[in-house]
Design an enzyme around this catalytic site. Structure first.
Site, short mmCIF file in Angstrom:
data_model
loop_
_atom_site.label_atom_id
_atom_site.label_comp_id
_atom_site.label_asym_id
_atom_site.label_seq_id
_atom_site.Cartn_x
_atom_site.Cartn_y
_atom_site.Cartn_z
N GLU A 1 -27.98 -31.59 4.72
CA GLU A 1 -27.32 -32.87 4.50
C GLU A 1 -26.72 -33.49 5.76
O GLU A 1 -26.56 -34.71 5.82
CB GLU A 1 -26.20 -32.67 3.45
CG GLU A 1 -26.71 -32.34 2.08
CD GLU A 1 -27.49 -33.49 1.46
OE1 GLU A 1 -26.96 -34.61 1.41
OE2 GLU A 1 -28.64 -33.26 1.05
N SER B 1 -4.83 -15.09 -59.77
CA SER B 1 -4.06 -13.85 -59.82
C SER B 1 -3.68 -13.32 -58.45
O SER B 1 -2.87 -12.40 -58.33
CB SER B 1 -4.84 -12.77 -60.58
OG SER B 1 -4.98 -13.15 -61.93
#
Length: 797
Positions: free
Chosen positions: A89, A474
């Protein structure tokens, strides 16, 4: 005009143009530079980074991010990787002071010759300036600003500082920002473990991440890698031999494993909601939090598997709901033709696909999938059990909700069991219509170890474990029994399980009758409290609630952690008030935790990007004392019932397993306390239970309430998921017994009378009592059972 004069005028003109250009440049610099952002802000570089969610063993279970970036210091980035990026780069990076004039001129000439922008002349420093301090617009003014900032950055930052910003900020494709995220994306490695060949491949990406993607364009990525290696040789970073070796290396592209534990979506979504509510969406997605949770990966996966398997089995019991659609011969041919273009090879085993029924032979349905043929056995159980293939045009026949016929042309979903070119073996498949939930908690800490809120999070994000409120049936009874124990009842108290009628006048004067009954629709007469809970007798619980008072029972339930509104009538005894599975789990945790209430928790610690502890459950994390906002340490554990009452309820629910409706839990072969729950018409099925170290709640039902089917009770519909989960979760754990508080007294009693008997009596059973509540009389002294029946009513009234 002579030549000298012309030259003199030209020189003065050039000098004037030069001065004018300098003046214009100076004016431009003066006007632009004052408005540029301060370079010193880069010293506090705070880019968006990933928030990571960890399980209790610090396994990564999920991530939240806007940009998937993981910051790494420059000291942890290999020099070869740094050199690869510099060579590719900005080869003059270590020589220039922010701007490379030669590269700018070279790029300008190439772009001029190409008739468009083909090459950029930006240095790494300029790229950082553009990325962090400027907008990405393509204008000369932006390039001018970029150059000014690059010069300033070079004066205030070191080369390593600039590289740190660049290598952590740069986008490298497929959602990866920075070299660490990219190393994970492409090679499933940490950046420090990259080879030279892998480093060069990454360094080739910035120019065009999608074009040079190793996933999609490996050859182009390889070409770019060779270019980077050659540049490294030219710049003297590596030798030709090293470059050749890297070129010949077989770089394996290994996508990172998704950091999402299969089956954990409901849990992580609950964590996400909490974090978003407390810290905000932006901090959640960009703040780089480290969130340590209570989830146990093995338990979570076992819970998800148990819920899914249980729902599939329930769905099989309910039967096949019929084909997806039916085709005539023309539409069938069109459908199969399209499939042929998709399935060039037989689908792999385990794959879910759609196929068309084309006939039958020897009790097997013949199914076409594209050009491939498969068979479904029709007499070997499963959804296809007893199905018949009938002629095209006939309607699907049903018995109840179960389809009994499949017309030719039916489109069905199948799972591939065995795959081959000649003939595949298939099984009929349909996604379960019912839903389920399972929660597992460590009762002594309140930590949620597993959370499943439905069959498939991708299809429904509604978390039934927390957001659904359903009738517990229950499963609510142990809360009533605990309240009764604190009102003077004992496990040996004798009750009468006999018919009773309740009459009530409405506002219009009309009288109504309520005749509660037991599930088995019969009454047993004299029974102990222990037997009544084990067999889940409804009438006994109603009578007991009437005696202790509905208001008292409601306050007691609230004390145990129930927050939902509760009905102020005797139906409360039968679980007629809707609660969430998490609420019920919290209440049962009080029993399992010796009477101490602990709120369920999902998170143990939250740490910010700088390592500062934001919240923690461990006071040791705050040597100077925690701030009140660091609420995770504030769980407010408090005793709400006595250890003796908690133990007695646990002991009673052990009988539910050994002698009652919770018998399926005996398969664990270890001490557990459990309770089933079934509502009217089997709309909800529950199984709640715990051992000394782990509690779990299993629920099954339809989102749009309807019956689960005949006999689909808590024991049949919900217990299998609970048992399977606990079997796996406790597989490698030692067998433990519930601890017995010092005050508990054990006495030999006669179960028919609830009174004392000699220890060698043939009918003797040992019963547990809270201090001072054991009977003092012997059964032989009593003339008749001391039954408590508060509802001997005049039936003729």
């Amino acid at each position: 005009m002579n030549i000298k004069r012309i030259l003199k005028i030209s020189l003065w003109a050039c000098f004037g143009l030069f001065l004018a250009s300098c003046l214009m440049l100076g004016v431009a610099y003066w006007s632009v530079s004052a408005s540029l952002p301060k370079v010193d802000t880069l010293s506090d570089y705070r880019p968006p980074i990933v928030t990571t969610i960890y399980a209790d063993d610090e396994t990564v279970i999920s991530e939240f991010s806007q940009e998937r970036r993981i910051l790494v210091p420059i000291s942890r980035i290999p020099r070869q990787l740094v050199q690869a990026f510099v060579a590719a780069e900005d080869s003059k990076f270590y020589q220039h002071r922010g701007i490379d004039l030669f590269s700018i001129v070279r790029a300008a000439l190439k772009n001029l010759m190409a008739g468009g922008i083909r090459q950029g002349g930006s240095t790494i420093t300029q790229q950082v300036a553009k990325s962090l301090l400027l907008t990405p617009e393509k204008k000369f003014s932006r390039k001018f600003k970029e150059a000014i900032l690059a010069r300033r950055m070079e004066r205030s930052l070191s080369k390593d500082d600039i590289l740190f910003l660049y290598l952590n900020q740069i986008y490298l494709g497929h959602g990866a920002y920075g070299v660490q995220a990219a190393a994970e994306n492409y090679f499933d490695k940490n950046v420090g473990d990259l080879s030279l060949a892998e480093s060069a491949m990454l360094a080739g990406l910035p120019q065009a991440p999608s074009r040079y993607s190793p996933f999609h364009n490996y050859e182009k990525a390889k070409t770019r890698q060779i270019y980077v290696l050659n540049r490294m040789v030219e710049d003297g970073y590596i030798t030709r031999q090293q470059a050749d070796k890297a070129v010949s290396e077989n770089v394996v592209i290994h996508p990172r494993n998704e950091r999402q534990i299969p089956g954990a979506a409901y849990f992580t979504e609950q964590v996400r909601r909490y974090l978003e509510e407390r810290y905000g969406t932006e901090v959640l997605n960009t703040g780089g939090l480290k969130v340590y949770t209570t989830m146990n990966v093995a338990m979570q996966q076992a819970a998800q598997l148990a819920v899914r398997s249980n729902l599939v089995q329930h769905d099989i019991r309910r039967g096949y709901r019929g084909p997806l659609k039916t085709f005539d011969s023309d539409r069938q041919a069109e459908f199969l033709s399209k499939q042929e273009a998709i399935y060039k090879q037989p689908p792999e085993p385990g794959t879910l696909v759609e196929g068309v029924v084309i006939g039958s032979r020897d009790h097997r349905a013949i199914v076409r999938i594209g050009r491939f043929t498969g068979i479904i056995p029709l007499n070997q159980g499963g959804l296809a059990h007893k199905l018949r293939v009938v002629d095209r045009g006939q309607k699907v026949k049903f018995v109840g909700e179960r389809a009994t016929t499949l017309p030719i042309g039916s489109v069905v979903q199948v799972k591939i069991k065995q795959s081959s070119d000649t003939e595949m073996t298939l099984s009929l498949y349909q996604e379960p219509a019912a839903q389920g939930a399972l929660i597992a908690l460590a009762p002594h800490t309140g930590e949620v170890k597993a959370l499943v809120g439905g069959y498939d999070f991708n299809r429904s994000q509604f978390n039934r474990a927390i957001q659904a409120h359903r009738l517990p049936g229950s499963a609510f009874k142990p809360l009533i029994y605990a309240a009764a124990l604190d009102k003077g009842y004992t496990p040996a108290t004798i009750m009468l399980d006999t018919p009773v009628i309740y009459r009530q006048k409405g506002e219009d004067g009309t009288e109504t009758e309520w005749k509660p009954k037991n599930y088995a629709e019969k009454f047993t007469g004299v029974t102990t409290l222990r037997q009544a809970l084990a067999q889940s007798y409804n009438v006994v619980t109603i009578k007991m609630l009437q005696d202790i008072g509905v208001g008292y029972a409601i306050n007691y339930a609230k004390k145990l952690g129930i927050e939902s509104p509760l009905n102020r009538d005797l139906t409360l005894a039968l679980g007629s008030s809707a609660v969430s599975p998490m609420e019920l789990a919290s209440a049962y945790c009080v029993f399992a935790n010796g009477g101490v209430l602990l709120r369920p928790v999902y998170i143990t610690k939250v740490v910010d990007r700088h390592g500062r502890i934001l919240e923690s459950r461990d006071p040791a994390d705050f040597p100077g004392g925690p701030d009140p906002d660091q609420t995770l340490i504030n769980q407010f554990p408090r005793r709400v019932i006595s250890p003796e009452t908690a133990y007695l309820i646990t002991n009673l629910m052990e009988s539910v397993v050994q002698d009652g409706t919770g018998y399926r839990a005996k398969a664990l072969q270890r001490p557990v306390a459990c309770k089933t729950g079934t509502t009217n018409d089997q709309k909800d099925a529950w199984f709640v239970g715990y051992g000394p170290r782990l509690l779990a709640v299993s629920w099954v039902g339809y989102d749009q309430e309807r019956s689960l089917g005949p006999l689909e009770t808590g024991s049949k519909a919900a217990a299998p998921a609970w048992v399977e989960f606990m079997r796996q979760a406790l597989e490698n754990q030692p067998v433990e017994h519930f601890p017995v508080p010092d005050g508990i007294e054990f006495r030999p009693i006669d179960p028919a009378t609830g009174l004392l008997v000699p220890e060698d009596a043939s009918t003797m059973t040992v019963e547990a009592f809270a201090p001072g509540t054991a009977p003092t009389r012997y059964a032989l002294e009593a003339q008749q059972p001391q039954a408590i029946d508060f509802f001997q009513m005049d039936m003729e009234e």
